[in-house]
Design a protein around this motif. Structure first.
Motif, PDB file in Angstrom:
ATOM      1  N   GLU A 355      32.858 105.814  92.457  1.00  0.00           N
ATOM      2  CA  GLU A 355      33.542 105.717  93.751  1.00  0.00           C
ATOM      3  C   GLU A 355      34.860 104.959  93.621  1.00  0.00           C
ATOM      4  N   THR A 356      34.841 103.883  92.851  1.00  0.00           N
ATOM      5  CA  THR A 356      36.039 103.065  92.697  1.00  0.00           C
ATOM      6  C   THR A 356      37.100 103.805  91.900  1.00  0.00           C
ATOM      7  N   VAL A 357      36.700 104.424  90.800  1.00  0.00           N
ATOM      8  CA  VAL A 357      37.668 105.153  89.972  1.00  0.00           C
ATOM      9  C   VAL A 357      38.330 106.259  90.770  1.00  0.00           C
ATOM     10  N   TYR A 358      37.540 107.070  91.466  1.00  0.00           N
ATOM     11  CA  TYR A 358      38.125 108.193  92.183  1.00  0.00           C
ATOM     12  C   TYR A 358      38.884 107.756  93.434  1.00  0.00           C
ATOM     13  N   SER A 359      38.553 106.589  93.957  1.00  0.00           N
ATOM     14  CA  SER A 359      39.334 106.044  95.066  1.00  0.00           C
ATOM     15  C   SER A 359      40.711 105.593  94.594  1.00  0.00           C
ATOM     16  N   GLU A 360      40.742 104.926  93.432  1.00  0.00           N
ATOM     17  CA  GLU A 360      42.007 104.419  92.897  1.00  0.00           C
ATOM     18  C   GLU A 360      42.805 105.493  92.162  1.00  0.00           C
ATOM     19  N   PHE A 361      42.094 106.401  91.493  1.00  0.00           N
ATOM     20  CA  PHE A 361      42.749 107.416  90.660  1.00  0.00           C
ATOM     21  C   PHE A 361      42.089 108.770  90.888  1.00  0.00           C
ATOM     22  N   PRO A 362      42.387 109.423  92.004  1.00  0.00           N
ATOM     23  CA  PRO A 362      41.728 110.692  92.317  1.00  0.00           C
ATOM     24  C   PRO A 362      42.113 111.832  91.378  1.00  0.00           C
ATOM     25  N   ASP A 363      43.107 111.610  90.523  1.00  0.00           N
ATOM     26  CA  ASP A 363      43.591 112.679  89.645  1.00  0.00           C
ATOM     27  C   ASP A 363      43.068 112.560  88.219  1.00  0.00           C
ATOM     28  N   VAL A 364      42.010 111.777  87.993  1.00  0.00           N
ATOM     29  CA  VAL A 364      41.417 111.662  86.655  1.00  0.00           C
ATOM     30  C   VAL A 364      40.016 112.269  86.665  1.00  0.00           C
ATOM     31  N   GLN A 365      39.354 112.238  85.509  1.00  0.00           N
ATOM     32  CA  GLN A 365      37.976 112.709  85.407  1.00  0.00           C
ATOM     33  C   GLN A 365      37.096 111.635  84.781  1.00  0.00           C
ATOM     34  N   THR A 366      35.889 111.498  85.293  1.00  0.00           N
ATOM     35  CA  THR A 366      34.847 110.726  84.608  1.00  0.00           C
ATOM     36  C   THR A 366      33.806 111.725  84.108  1.00  0.00           C
ATOM     37  N   ILE A 367      33.361 111.519  82.878  1.00  0.00           N
ATOM     38  CA  ILE A 367      32.478 112.482  82.211  1.00  0.00           C
ATOM     39  C   ILE A 367      31.279 111.726  81.650  1.00  0.00           C
ATOM     40  N   ALA A 368      30.100 112.150  82.006  1.00  0.00           N
ATOM     41  CA  ALA A 368      28.878 111.453  81.588  1.00  0.00           C
ATOM     42  C   ALA A 368      28.279 112.089  80.349  1.00  0.00           C
ATOM     43  N   GLU A 369      28.015 111.262  79.339  1.00  0.00           N
ATOM     44  CA  GLU A 369      27.157 111.693  78.246  1.00  0.00           C
ATOM     45  C   GLU A 369      25.733 111.367  78.675  1.00  0.00           C
ATOM     46  N   GLU A 370      25.070 112.347  79.260  1.00  0.00           N
ATOM     47  CA  GLU A 370      23.747 112.124  79.850  1.00  0.00           C
ATOM     48  C   GLU A 370      22.841 113.250  79.387  1.00  0.00           C
ATOM     49  N   SER A 371      21.767 112.912  78.711  1.00  0.00           N
ATOM     50  CA  SER A 371      20.976 113.901  77.984  1.00  0.00           C
ATOM     51  C   SER A 371      19.662 114.270  78.647  1.00  0.00           C
ATOM     52  N   THR A 372      19.412 113.794  79.855  1.00  0.00           N
ATOM     53  CA  THR A 372      18.134 114.076  80.509  1.00  0.00           C
ATOM     54  C   THR A 372      18.347 115.030  81.682  1.00  0.00           C
TER      55      THR A 372
END
Length: 639
Positions: A355-372
């Motif tokens: 929420e914080t990242v996309y609020s401050e920087f809506p033009d980036v991506q967060t990507i999860a390494e999530e294996s389940t």
């Protein structure tokens, strides 16, 4: 000796209240070492959080590492912050904090917020600034168009220390500036849209590949200064290449100069090893329930986006954060307050992070390494998701490599492994990863995972890459795989660039170039990549021949692409394929082309016949190359 510590603070009462509430997301502007002018003197302001310490002082060359010379002042507000201004200490000075604990120990700790550290094996922090005169405004203005979910993302994952070494002295690293000079033309030639750096944050132990971090706010000094990394990122941006950083909020090492038992107590980690110790990695797990720790981590994410202009964060080991029993046996973990295995504090933290990242920087991506099979990793938090932009498709990776590593003559028995991914491909915004983890620890390089003789291995690899690039989802390929490095990745040496003189490896590189070109130029491969409307099976049941036929769709029907994969070494000269529309279909890519070190089984185009086949009213006879794939596009003037 320099003048004594003077009372000075960068913290307002509001800063303190936000910090204690876990809502201060720019702590790097306050904590750490900041050169400034105070009382008409140039010096450095120091601030560190050590709430359980009896005393904290700054030690360094400037005072002979004497812990009695420059004691910091404890704030009056119960925040646990020690601070003060030391005249004449300037950028470039090395330092640590001497922390006297309540048990009588004296710990010498690096600064958790240091912008720079000494080059390992040295362990002191360095006073420095993150000032840089950026020249990438054009990229920053339009990067929302480059990072969107409806555009092509072809990511080149790389480890800066082993991508390329100094030619005259292979034991010597390239600097950030030298990497820029060599990397950028290579990425432009290969055609990737983004690079992803494995962790660049300071770490003491090179075999950890950067995942055991002590300096969360400092790029590693192995390759130069913070400004050197900024230059590398800026130059990538100036050449229309995005930058993703690996980010590790899941754990940290137990090195004496790091975060572990920072003030003599379990400050950043849980005290109970059932919650605070990671058995797989011999490291310590952040206490996501402590507000100040949440501020430390979220501020760190914001820091790299703010001060280094990075375009995305790939979050490492998310599965290990989500589950209290991750890699633990019965009795080795503590259930949550509801009696379950979910780490509710980590879930809350990840939601707040996104929420914080996309609020401050809506033009980036967060990507999860999530294996389940955790639900909603890339769903918005208001829909009870974790809020990531994308998730690594680990199931696709495991099934695909398992399938392709099997004997091609017996793939009919494993057909379900190669078709199963489309059952769940649209439940998340998936990135397809062929990452560093798949080419180490005895797993073999990608090309040597493939069965058969030398020619078949390279043909299989081209077929795998064609399948990857035409499968729904964004793409990630680890360095060296683009020219079929034959040895496993070794973090301690350069890639085997000498292979690029040999025809099979040149062929693989040319094929990746072509795939990246088609991926970026054909809307059907990216416009609706995360929705069912972008994909249609034409034939998924021909296990006997190990043939797959599917359609990739864009917003307009004339953008559609037909993909045909023949995953056995048998050429089919007269394979009938159902077509979704009549007309002429041109082959725009053939993985068996001689240019790519194929066998040259070529067919330029086919004309439809009004013969119903595979559930469609039109079909055509097509020549299918061995261990190869075709991508066809209908001629729009014949629609």
């Amino acid at each position: 000796m320099l003048n004594s510590v003077q009372a000075y603070s960068k913290f307002s009462d509001f800063d303190i209240s936000l910090f204690r509430a876990g809502k201060h997301y720019k702590l790097y502007e306050k904590f750490g070492a900041h050169e400034l002018q105070f009382n008409q003197q140039i010096g450095t302001y120091f601030a560190v959080w050590a709430p359980n310490a009896d005393a904290v002082s700054v030690i360094g060359n400037f005072n002979g590492w004497n812990r009695f010379s420059h004691p910091l002042l404890l704030r009056w507000d119960q925040s646990g912050i020690w601070e003060g201004f030391i005249p004449q200490v300037k950028n470039g000075e090395i330092y640590k904090y001497a922390i006297s604990t309540k048990t009588g120990e004296v710990l010498e700790k690096g600064d958790p917020f240091a912008f720079q550290w000494e080059e390992p094996p040295l362990t002191a922090s360095v006073v420095n600034t993150t000032w840089y005169e950026w020249k990438d405004n054009d990229w920053m203005t339009i990067r929302h168009l480059k990072n969107a979910l409806n555009v092509p993302l072809a990511v080149y994952e790389m480890h800066l220390g082993s991508w390329m070494r100094n030619i005259s002295n292979p034991s010597k690293f390239l600097t950030y500036e030298e990497i820029a000079e060599k990397l950028i033309p290579y990425i432009l030639e290969a055609g990737f849209t983004h690079v992803e750096f494995m962790p660049v944050m300071e770490h003491p132990y090179s075999p950890s590949w950067g995942y055991q971090i002590t300096g969360f706010y400092a790029p590693t000094a192995r390759f130069g200064s913070p400004q050197g990394l900024m230059y590398l990122i800026e130059q990538l941006h100036l050449n229309d290449i995005g930058v993703i950083l690996d980010w590790v909020p899941s754990h940290f090492p137990g090195d004496a100069h790091g975060l572990h038992k920072f003030d003599g107590t379990f400050l950043y980690e849980h005290a109970d090893p059932k919650q605070g110790y990671h058995p797989d990695w011999n490291s310590y797990i952040f206490n996501y329930g402590r507000n100040e720790v949440r501020s430390f981590l979220i501020s760190n994410a914001i820091y790299w986006l703010d001060r280094y202009h990075v375009d995305g964060l790939r979050v490492d080991a998310v599965a290990s954060m989500l589950y209290l029993d991750y890699s633990r046996k019965e009795g080795e973990w503590i259930p949550n307050e509801l009696g379950g295995r979910e780490n509710l504090e980590a879930v809350s933290f990840l939601k707040e992070f996104n929420e914080t990242v996309y609020s401050e920087f809506p033009d980036v991506q967060t990507i999860a390494e999530e294996s389940t099979a955790w639900t909603g990793v890339s769903s918005p938090t208001f829909q009870n998701g974790l809020g990531f932009g994308m998730k690594w498709m680990m199931g696709w990776m495991n099934d695909t490599l398992d399938y392709f590593s099997g004997d091609s003559l017996f793939r009919r028995y494993d057909h379900g492994k190669i078709t199963f991914s489309t059952v769940y491909a649209f439940t998340e915004n998936f990135m397809l990863p062929l990452s560093h983890d798949e080419v180490v620890h005895g797993k073999k390089s990608l090309v040597y995972k493939m069965p058969g003789d030398n020619w078949q291995q390279f043909a299989n690899l081209r077929a795998l890459y064609l399948y990857m690039y035409t499968h729904p989802g964004t793409k990630l390929l680890f360095m060296g795989s683009e020219f079929a490095q034959t040895s496993e990745w070794n973090f301690n040496q350069s890639l085997d660039w000498h292979l690029m003189q040999y025809e099979p490896h040149i062929g693989i590189f040319k094929f990746i170039q072509k795939l990246n070109t088609i991926y970026k130029s054909e809307p059907a491969l990216y416009e609706v990549s995360f929705r069912q409307e972008g994909f249609e099976w034409i034939e998924y049941g021909d296990a006997q021949n190990s043939v797959l036929v599917y359609l990739r769709k864009g917003h307009h029907v004339d953008a559609n692409l037909l993909v045909i994969l023949n995953l056995t070494p048998v050429t089919h000269n007269d394979y009938r394929v159902g077509l979704p529309a009549s007309g002429q279909w041109d082959v725009i890519l053939n993985s068996d082309d001689l240019e790519f070190y194929g066998s040259g089984v070529v067919q330029d185009s086919v004309l439809s016949e009004p013969i119903a086949w595979m559930g469609h009213a039109h079909s055509a006879i097509i020549k299918l190359p061995p261990l190869g794939g075709l991508v066809l596009k209908r001629q729009p003037n014949l629609i």
